[in-house]
Design a protein around this motif. Structure first.
Motif, short mmCIF file in Angstrom:
data_model
loop_
_atom_site.label_atom_id
_atom_site.label_comp_id
_atom_site.label_asym_id
_atom_site.label_seq_id
_atom_site.Cartn_x
_atom_site.Cartn_y
_atom_site.Cartn_z
N PRO A 1 -27.93 27.79 -7.38
CA PRO A 1 -28.78 28.40 -6.62
C PRO A 1 -28.29 28.36 -5.11
O PRO A 1 -28.73 29.16 -4.23
CB PRO A 1 -30.06 27.95 -6.69
CG PRO A 1 -29.85 26.54 -7.25
CD PRO A 1 -28.51 26.78 -8.12
N VAL A 2 -27.58 27.37 -4.87
CA VAL A 2 -27.36 26.98 -3.45
C VAL A 2 -25.74 26.81 -3.69
O VAL A 2 -25.22 26.43 -4.63
CB VAL A 2 -28.04 25.95 -2.73
CG1 VAL A 2 -29.48 26.28 -2.40
CG2 VAL A 2 -27.86 24.71 -3.52
N PHE A 3 -25.27 27.24 -2.41
CA PHE A 3 -23.56 26.67 -2.58
C PHE A 3 -23.00 25.76 -1.50
O PHE A 3 -23.05 25.89 -0.34
CB PHE A 3 -22.70 28.22 -2.11
CG PHE A 3 -23.13 29.26 -3.08
CD1 PHE A 3 -22.32 29.39 -4.44
CD2 PHE A 3 -23.96 30.33 -2.89
CE1 PHE A 3 -22.59 30.31 -5.18
CE2 PHE A 3 -24.40 31.18 -3.79
CZ PHE A 3 -23.45 31.30 -5.23
N ASN A 4 -23.02 24.36 -1.96
CA ASN A 4 -22.51 23.47 -1.33
C ASN A 4 -21.59 22.60 -2.25
O ASN A 4 -21.43 22.98 -3.47
CB ASN A 4 -23.49 22.64 -0.93
CG ASN A 4 -24.69 22.08 -2.11
OD1 ASN A 4 -23.98 21.59 -3.21
ND2 ASN A 4 -25.82 22.03 -1.65
N GLN A 5 -20.85 21.50 -1.87
CA GLN A 5 -19.67 21.02 -2.42
C GLN A 5 -20.47 20.39 -3.82
O GLN A 5 -19.78 20.25 -4.86
CB GLN A 5 -19.47 19.97 -1.72
CG GLN A 5 -18.33 19.07 -2.38
CD GLN A 5 -17.48 18.34 -1.46
OE1 GLN A 5 -17.85 18.12 -0.25
NE2 GLN A 5 -16.52 17.46 -1.81
N PHE B 1 -21.14 22.84 -11.05
CA PHE B 1 -21.27 24.18 -11.68
C PHE B 1 -19.84 24.18 -12.43
O PHE B 1 -19.73 24.47 -13.69
CB PHE B 1 -21.10 25.48 -10.96
CG PHE B 1 -20.44 26.73 -11.33
CD1 PHE B 1 -21.11 27.62 -12.32
CD2 PHE B 1 -19.07 26.82 -11.14
CE1 PHE B 1 -20.36 28.77 -12.92
CE2 PHE B 1 -18.34 28.08 -11.73
CZ PHE B 1 -19.10 28.92 -12.52
N LEU B 2 -18.63 23.69 -11.84
CA LEU B 2 -17.55 23.51 -12.59
C LEU B 2 -17.31 22.62 -13.68
O LEU B 2 -16.76 22.98 -14.55
CB LEU B 2 -16.21 23.19 -11.53
CG LEU B 2 -15.96 24.14 -10.47
CD1 LEU B 2 -15.04 23.58 -9.30
CD2 LEU B 2 -15.29 25.35 -11.14
N PHE B 3 -18.24 21.56 -13.59
CA PHE B 3 -18.29 20.58 -14.77
C PHE B 3 -18.92 21.23 -15.85
O PHE B 3 -18.23 21.28 -16.79
CB PHE B 3 -18.87 19.48 -14.12
CG PHE B 3 -19.37 18.47 -15.33
CD1 PHE B 3 -18.47 17.65 -15.74
CD2 PHE B 3 -20.66 18.29 -15.93
CE1 PHE B 3 -18.93 16.47 -16.81
CE2 PHE B 3 -20.95 17.51 -16.78
CZ PHE B 3 -20.06 16.45 -17.39
N TYR B 4 -20.09 21.82 -15.82
CA TYR B 4 -20.92 22.30 -17.03
C TYR B 4 -20.13 23.60 -17.51
O TYR B 4 -19.94 23.81 -18.63
CB TYR B 4 -22.12 22.84 -16.55
CG TYR B 4 -23.07 21.55 -16.41
CD1 TYR B 4 -23.66 20.79 -17.59
CD2 TYR B 4 -23.41 20.87 -15.36
CE1 TYR B 4 -24.36 19.71 -17.54
CE2 TYR B 4 -24.35 19.80 -15.31
CZ TYR B 4 -24.44 19.12 -16.20
OH TYR B 4 -25.38 18.13 -16.25
N PHE B 5 -19.42 24.38 -16.43
CA PHE B 5 -18.63 25.55 -17.06
C PHE B 5 -17.42 25.13 -17.86
O PHE B 5 -17.13 25.86 -18.66
CB PHE B 5 -18.36 26.34 -15.81
CG PHE B 5 -17.86 27.61 -16.26
CD1 PHE B 5 -18.24 28.65 -17.02
CD2 PHE B 5 -16.20 27.80 -15.98
CE1 PHE B 5 -17.63 29.88 -17.32
CE2 PHE B 5 -15.86 29.26 -16.54
CZ PHE B 5 -16.38 30.21 -17.13
N THR B 6 -16.79 24.08 -17.39
CA THR B 6 -15.50 23.88 -18.32
C THR B 6 -15.86 23.11 -19.34
O THR B 6 -15.30 23.45 -20.45
CB THR B 6 -14.88 22.62 -17.40
OG1 THR B 6 -14.57 23.05 -15.91
CG2 THR B 6 -13.71 22.22 -17.97
#
Length: 256
Positions: free
Chosen positions: A93-97, A103-108
């Motif tokens: 919902p927000v774009f921070n580090q 996101f990258l963790f769960y998407f991977t």
């Protein structure tokens, strides 16, 4: 702006889904995943780049090879579409580090699950290479997030519990109950899910596997002496716990 970002994430997921199709086909055959160009499995003709546009190329070609007309499985665009929807659903919902890192963790994790699921269905294999990637992800996350007893005991229960049951079953019946890939996957999941979480995974995945097996036997799509890929049952339950934790906790509270 939100719709623009959603479009970016969806397209990103489609592209990754196209790569997952390559992994699913080539990894069990130990083929190169990057440098070898895609070709039609029927006629062997090398495909052009515009034949590999996720989902769109399949629709334009009407599900057929552009050269020999051989049918292309619906599985390929469905995996691409599903991966795109997963990326869209996991969009932060927000774009921070921190948000992008999660996101990258769960998407991977989701991508590894998709590859594991399809490869096990096709070949009855949970490949060590994918398990190692999953182990690295879960171990890195768990060491910095959970107390060491949580991930260490969870991993030991996940690995040693199924290993002991498999050994006892082999001594009793002379047959291997669970494959090595299944046992390793349980152990890796235990690192992330913890002691109670992995016990729940083992219990519910066995239940799901039994229900699916009985349904396949009843529908005469499988015989009693034919082995069934058990990995998908483990992955479905684990995905439920990882991506829908609030609902998994409710179900877990009913059982324990």
């Amino acid at each position: 702006m939100e719709y623009l970002f959603a479009t970016y994430f969806f397209i990103f997921g489609l592209l990754i889904g196209s790569f997952l199709n390559v992994v699913i086909i080539r990894l069990p055959q130990k083929m190169n995943l990057v440098t070898k160009r895609s070709a039609c499995p029927k006629c062997g003709t090398q495909l052009k780049w515009y034949h590999n546009v996720p989902v769109l190329s399949f629709l334009v070609l009407r599900g057929k090879c552009a050269f020999c007309g051989a049918r292309i499985s619906w599985r390929y665009p469905l995996i691409e579409l599903f991966t795109g929807l997963v990326a869209l659903w996991l969009m932060p919902p927000v774009f921070n580090q921190m948000a992008l890192g999660l996101f990258l963790f769960y998407f991977t994790v989701a991508c590894i699950f998709i590859c594991h699921f399809m490869i096990d269905l096709d070949h009855h294999l949970l490949l060590d290479s994918l398990n190692l990637y999953l182990l690295a992800l879960f171990l890195a996350y768990s060491i910095f997030t959970f107390h060491w007893q949580y991930w260490l005991i969870g991993g030991l229960i996940g690995f040693l519990g199924p290993l002991l049951v498999t050994w006892l079953f082999y001594k009793w019946r002379g047959q291997v109950g669970l494959g090595g890939g299944d046992i390793k996957l349980y152990g890796i999941l235990g690192i992330f899910l913890g002691p109670m979480g992995i016990i729940f995974t083992i219990f519910l995945s066995c239940f799901v596997g039994a229900v699916v097996g009985l349904a396949l036997i009843a529908s005469k799509k499988m015989t009693k002496d034919k082995p069934m890929a058990f990995g998908p049952s483990i992955l479905l339950v684990a995905a439920f716990q990882i991506f829908f934790p609030e609902y998994a906790r409710i179900v877990q509270s009913w059982l324990f």
